[in-house]
Design a protein around this motif. Structure first.
Motif, PDB file in Angstrom:
ATOM      1  N   LEU A  24       4.153  16.758 -16.086  1.00  0.00           N
ATOM      2  CA  LEU A  24       4.795  18.046 -15.800  1.00  0.00           C
ATOM      3  C   LEU A  24       6.030  18.224 -16.687  1.00  0.00           C
ATOM      4  CD1 LEU A  24       5.019  20.644 -14.234  1.00  0.00           C
ATOM      5  CD2 LEU A  24       6.131  19.411 -12.372  1.00  0.00           C
ATOM      6  N   HIS A  25       6.803  17.167 -16.862  1.00  0.00           N
ATOM      7  CA  HIS A  25       7.991  17.266 -17.719  1.00  0.00           C
ATOM      8  C   HIS A  25       7.594  17.572 -19.158  1.00  0.00           C
ATOM      9  CE1 HIS A  25      11.975  16.577 -19.295  1.00  0.00           C
ATOM     10  NE2 HIS A  25      11.530  15.630 -20.095  1.00  0.00           N
ATOM     11  N   ARG A  26       6.539  16.905 -19.641  1.00  0.00           N
ATOM     12  CA  ARG A  26       6.059  17.140 -21.010  1.00  0.00           C
ATOM     13  C   ARG A  26       5.550  18.583 -21.159  1.00  0.00           C
ATOM     14  NH1 ARG A  26       1.607  13.017 -22.883  1.00  0.00           N
ATOM     15  NH2 ARG A  26       0.294  14.449 -21.702  1.00  0.00           N
ATOM     16  N   LEU A  27       4.849  19.064 -20.136  1.00  0.00           N
ATOM     17  CA  LEU A  27       4.327  20.439 -20.150  1.00  0.00           C
ATOM     18  C   LEU A  27       5.472  21.454 -20.147  1.00  0.00           C
ATOM     19  CD1 LEU A  27       1.642  22.082 -19.945  1.00  0.00           C
ATOM     20  CD2 LEU A  27       1.958  22.056 -17.467  1.00  0.00           C
ATOM     21  N   SER A  28       6.496  21.194 -19.326  1.00  0.00           N
ATOM     22  CA  SER A  28       7.650  22.105 -19.249  1.00  0.00           C
ATOM     23  C   SER A  28       8.387  22.164 -20.583  1.00  0.00           C
ATOM     24  CB  SER A  28       8.620  21.649 -18.148  1.00  0.00           C
ATOM     25  OG  SER A  28       7.970  21.645 -16.893  1.00  0.00           O
ATOM     26  N   ARG A  29       8.553  21.011 -21.238  1.00  0.00           N
ATOM     27  CA  ARG A  29       9.233  20.972 -22.544  1.00  0.00           C
ATOM     28  C   ARG A  29       8.420  21.714 -23.600  1.00  0.00           C
ATOM     29  NH1 ARG A  29      11.186  15.133 -24.324  1.00  0.00           N
ATOM     30  NH2 ARG A  29      11.818  16.385 -26.107  1.00  0.00           N
ATOM     31  N   SER A  30       7.088  21.533 -23.533  1.00  0.00           N
ATOM     32  CA  SER A  30       6.212  22.200 -24.495  1.00  0.00           C
ATOM     33  C   SER A  30       6.264  23.713 -24.324  1.00  0.00           C
ATOM     34  CB  SER A  30       4.774  21.701 -24.295  1.00  0.00           C
ATOM     35  OG  SER A  30       3.873  22.467 -25.050  1.00  0.00           O
ATOM     36  N   THR A  31       6.273  24.165 -23.065  1.00  0.00           N
ATOM     37  CA  THR A  31       6.339  25.610 -22.770  1.00  0.00           C
ATOM     38  C   THR A  31       7.667  26.186 -23.244  1.00  0.00           C
ATOM     39  OG1 THR A  31       4.967  25.225 -20.808  1.00  0.00           O
ATOM     40  CG2 THR A  31       6.105  27.332 -20.940  1.00  0.00           C
ATOM     41  N   VAL A  44       0.842  -1.206   0.000  1.00  0.00           N
ATOM     42  CA  VAL A  44       0.000   0.000   0.000  1.00  0.00           C
ATOM     43  C   VAL A  44       0.880   1.260   0.000  1.00  0.00           C
ATOM     44  CG1 VAL A  44      -1.662   1.347   1.362  1.00  0.00           C
ATOM     45  CG2 VAL A  44      -2.028  -1.105   1.025  1.00  0.00           C
ATOM     46  N   PHE A  45       2.012   1.215   0.737  1.00  0.00           N
ATOM     47  CA  PHE A  45       2.950   2.352   0.730  1.00  0.00           C
ATOM     48  C   PHE A  45       3.365   2.688  -0.708  1.00  0.00           C
ATOM     49  CE2 PHE A  45       5.095   1.580   5.188  1.00  0.00           C
ATOM     50  CZ  PHE A  45       3.864   1.784   5.800  1.00  0.00           C
ATOM     51  N   GLY A  46       3.546   1.641  -1.534  1.00  0.00           N
ATOM     52  CA  GLY A  46       4.055   1.834  -2.894  1.00  0.00           C
ATOM     53  C   GLY A  46       3.061   2.421  -3.881  1.00  0.00           C
ATOM     54  N   ILE A  47       1.777   2.465  -3.527  1.00  0.00           N
ATOM     55  CA  ILE A  47       0.760   2.996  -4.447  1.00  0.00           C
ATOM     56  C   ILE A  47       1.024   4.465  -4.770  1.00  0.00           C
ATOM     57  CG2 ILE A  47      -1.691   3.598  -4.672  1.00  0.00           C
ATOM     58  CD1 ILE A  47      -2.305   1.062  -3.011  1.00  0.00           C
ATOM     59  N   GLY A  48       1.343   5.242  -3.744  1.00  0.00           N
ATOM     60  CA  GLY A  48       1.550   6.685  -3.908  1.00  0.00           C
ATOM     61  C   GLY A  48       2.600   7.032  -4.947  1.00  0.00           C
ATOM     62  N   PRO A  49       3.848   6.551  -4.769  1.00  0.00           N
ATOM     63  CA  PRO A  49       4.880   6.932  -5.733  1.00  0.00           C
ATOM     64  C   PRO A  49       4.598   6.456  -7.156  1.00  0.00           C
ATOM     65  CG  PRO A  49       5.692   5.245  -4.203  1.00  0.00           C
ATOM     66  CD  PRO A  49       4.402   5.765  -3.660  1.00  0.00           C
ATOM     67  N   LEU A  50       3.946   5.308  -7.303  1.00  0.00           N
ATOM     68  CA  LEU A  50       3.641   4.829  -8.650  1.00  0.00           C
ATOM     69  C   LEU A  50       2.634   5.745  -9.347  1.00  0.00           C
ATOM     70  CD1 LEU A  50       3.568   0.966  -8.025  1.00  0.00           C
ATOM     71  CD2 LEU A  50       5.368   2.316  -9.134  1.00  0.00           C
ATOM     72  N   LEU A  51       1.695   6.317  -8.598  1.00  0.00           N
ATOM     73  CA  LEU A  51       0.773   7.310  -9.158  1.00  0.00           C
ATOM     74  C   LEU A  51       1.508   8.617  -9.460  1.00  0.00           C
ATOM     75  CD1 LEU A  51      -2.391   6.798  -6.889  1.00  0.00           C
ATOM     76  CD2 LEU A  51      -2.147   6.154  -9.298  1.00  0.00           C
ATOM     77  N   GLY A  52       2.487   8.949  -8.595  1.00  0.00           N
ATOM     78  CA  GLY A  52       3.241  10.193  -8.763  1.00  0.00           C
ATOM     79  C   GLY A  52       4.071  10.223 -10.038  1.00  0.00           C
ATOM     80  N   VAL A  53       4.480   9.049 -10.521  1.00  0.00           N
ATOM     81  CA  VAL A  53       5.266   8.983 -11.758  1.00  0.00           C
ATOM     82  C   VAL A  53       4.506   9.644 -12.909  1.00  0.00           C
ATOM     83  CG1 VAL A  53       6.222   7.423 -13.504  1.00  0.00           C
ATOM     84  CG2 VAL A  53       6.540   6.909 -11.080  1.00  0.00           C
ATOM     85  N   GLU A  54       3.201   9.394 -12.974  1.00  0.00           N
ATOM     86  CA  GLU A  54       2.379   9.957 -14.052  1.00  0.00           C
ATOM     87  C   GLU A  54       2.300  11.483 -13.944  1.00  0.00           C
ATOM     88  OE1 GLU A  54      -0.130  10.412 -17.353  1.00  0.00           O
ATOM     89  OE2 GLU A  54       1.327   8.879 -16.764  1.00  0.00           O
ATOM     90  N   ALA A  55       2.173  12.002 -12.719  1.00  0.00           N
ATOM     91  CA  ALA A  55       2.137  13.459 -12.529  1.00  0.00           C
ATOM     92  C   ALA A  55       3.438  14.092 -13.020  1.00  0.00           C
ATOM     93  CB  ALA A  55       1.902  13.794 -11.055  1.00  0.00           C
ATOM     94  N   MET A  56       4.565  13.467 -12.721  1.00  0.00           N
ATOM     95  CA  MET A  56       5.863  14.012 -13.142  1.00  0.00           C
ATOM     96  C   MET A  56       6.064  13.886 -14.656  1.00  0.00           C
ATOM     97  SD  MET A  56       7.311  15.434 -10.591  1.00  0.00           S
ATOM     98  CE  MET A  56       5.612  15.976 -10.292  1.00  0.00           C
ATOM     99  N   ARG A  57       5.536  12.808 -15.248  1.00  0.00           N
ATOM    100  CA  ARG A  57       5.622  12.650 -16.709  1.00  0.00           C
ATOM    101  C   ARG A  57       4.882  13.790 -17.397  1.00  0.00           C
ATOM    102  NH1 ARG A  57       2.989  10.995 -21.004  1.00  0.00           N
ATOM    103  NH2 ARG A  57       1.061  10.635 -19.849  1.00  0.00           N
TER     104      ARG A  57
END
Length: 403
Positions: free
Chosen positions: A392-399, A377-390
């Motif tokens: 954000l990185h795509r948005l930053s590159r686009s900007t 259950v501890f591991g659920i959080g970071p695995l969801l966070g990977v998508e948020a960072m993906r």
């Protein structure tokens, strides 16, 4: 504004700040480190055991919000705020020696300690970023490394204290008192500036501004796991080693926890330098992916060969923290300059409020369904966070491409 200092002044001041951070933050997990001895002495149940750690998180949230509303570190010399906070936290920790183990007074003292540590970590970050504009990923990484080493320290002190938990408590309190003296010897950097008082309207940006919203989402996913891991991995590892018939599981678990948290702290430094080069969201996403994978692997290996579970816990400890600094740096990068302080403070308060829930429920969940499922259950959080960072990185590159 403080005049620009030569490099030696910067190095000396940052070193003093980092040592002070390690000393004061050694108070954070004192109750988790001494829990085996406390439990033997006072028969503390899972709920009370959770409260001893949860109280620190809730105290920290209250302290962070209060300091932000008052603008304390902007109105006063932040070094003095840090020193006063470290001294009061030290005194509150010494109070554990003369109060009933696991009782309501100890829980309140742990809450007061957390309240004071809000005057240590965020205030320390403010002092640190005053020394640079371009290398913030690295500098905040150094500060988080110090926080992490401080968080590991009680497990090391408990090894020194042995069966007497009072020695561990005394040593941690003395380290915090020493930290107060060290931070007063540091100087403020050329970019140190006062920020405006906390503006509630600023908080809307955390939801309406997409890059900030993704940075917040990633941070919350990270905090879902981080403090639950730090607070309970020693207990979970003891249970696993006991199940596999290891010799002296409690001491082995304590040493492994100290090594796992400490190595994670050291990795924050190269991770911060790398983030300044290739992107903070990329580094944060990679760390969360690895951390989530280690969580699931540790859960699967629970009760298995001691060498395997120890190696997995150390790997998890190394990956669980290097992303932490980058979430604050991402908020500082994407927020309006005059509101970054308030948004970082609010981000921290939300994250630590979440940790209060995860720390408190972890031992109850483990008692109900076992540690393997709880660790997964501890591991659920970071695995969801990977998508948020993906995203954000795509948005930053686009900007950046459009500019």
């Amino acid at each position: 504004m403080t005049p620009k200092l030569p490099r030696p002044g910067r190095t000396r001041s940052l070193l003093l700040l980092l040592l002070a951070e390690i000393g004061a933050m050694s108070l954070w997990f004192v109750s988790a480190a001494i829990l085996p001895e406390l439990t033997r002495e006072a028969q503390i149940g899972p709920w009370r055991a959770g409260l001893l750690s949860t109280a620190v998180q809730l105290g920290f949230v209250l302290g962070a919000v209060a300091l932000a509303l008052h603008g304390t570190s902007d109105r006063f010399d932040p070094r003095r705020v840090f020193a006063a906070s470290a001294l009061v936290a030290s005194a509150a920790t010494m109070g554990l020696l003369v109060t009933p183990p696991g009782g309501i007074v100890q829980i309140l003292l742990r809450g007061l300690t957390g309240l004071c540590l809000a005057g240590v970590y965020p205030v320390g970050m403010k002092i640190a970023v005053g020394w640079t504009l371009r290398r913030r990923g690295l500098v905040v990484g150094l500060l988080v490394a110090a926080l992490t080493l401080g968080s590991a320290a009680p497990h090391g002190l408990a090894l020194l204290g042995g069966a007497d938990w009072r020695i561990t408590v005394t040593l941690a309190a003395l380290l915090s008192a020493l930290a107060a003296g060290l931070v007063l010897m540091a100087r403020l950097g050329p970019h140190h500036a006062t920020a405006p008082r906390f503006d509630p309207a600023t908080l809307r940006l955390a939801w309406t501004d997409r890059p900030l919203r993704l940075a917040y989402a990633g941070y919350l996913c990270h905090m879902w796991e981080l403090y639950a891991f730090w607070a309970w991995i020693g207990v979970a590892l003891t249970a696993s080693l006991t199940l596999s018939g290891a010799v002296d599981p409690a001491t082995t678990a304590r040493l492994t926890t100290f090594v796992a948290i400490g190595l994670g702290g050291l990795v924050c430094v190269p991770a911060g330098a790398l983030a300044d080069r290739i992107g903070k969201a990329r580094v944060a996403g990679a760390a969360m992916g690895l951390s989530g994978a280690f969580a699931l692997a540790t859960a699967a290996a629970f009760g298995g060969p001691p060498a395997l579970i120890i190696a997995l816990v150390i790997g998890w400890g190394i990956c669980v923290i290097p992303d932490s600094a980058q979430f604050s740096a991402l908020v500082a990068d994407h927020a309006p300059a005059d509101r970054a302080g308030s948004l970082m403070t609010f981000q921290t308060a939300l994250g630590f409020l979440l940790t209060a829930f995860t720390i408190q429920t972890a031992p109850l969940l483990a008692a109900a369904i076992g540690w393997p499922v709880t660790l997964a259950v501890f591991g659920i959080g970071p695995l969801l966070g990977v998508e948020a960072m993906r995203r954000l990185h795509r948005l930053s590159r686009s900007t950046a491409h459009h500019h």
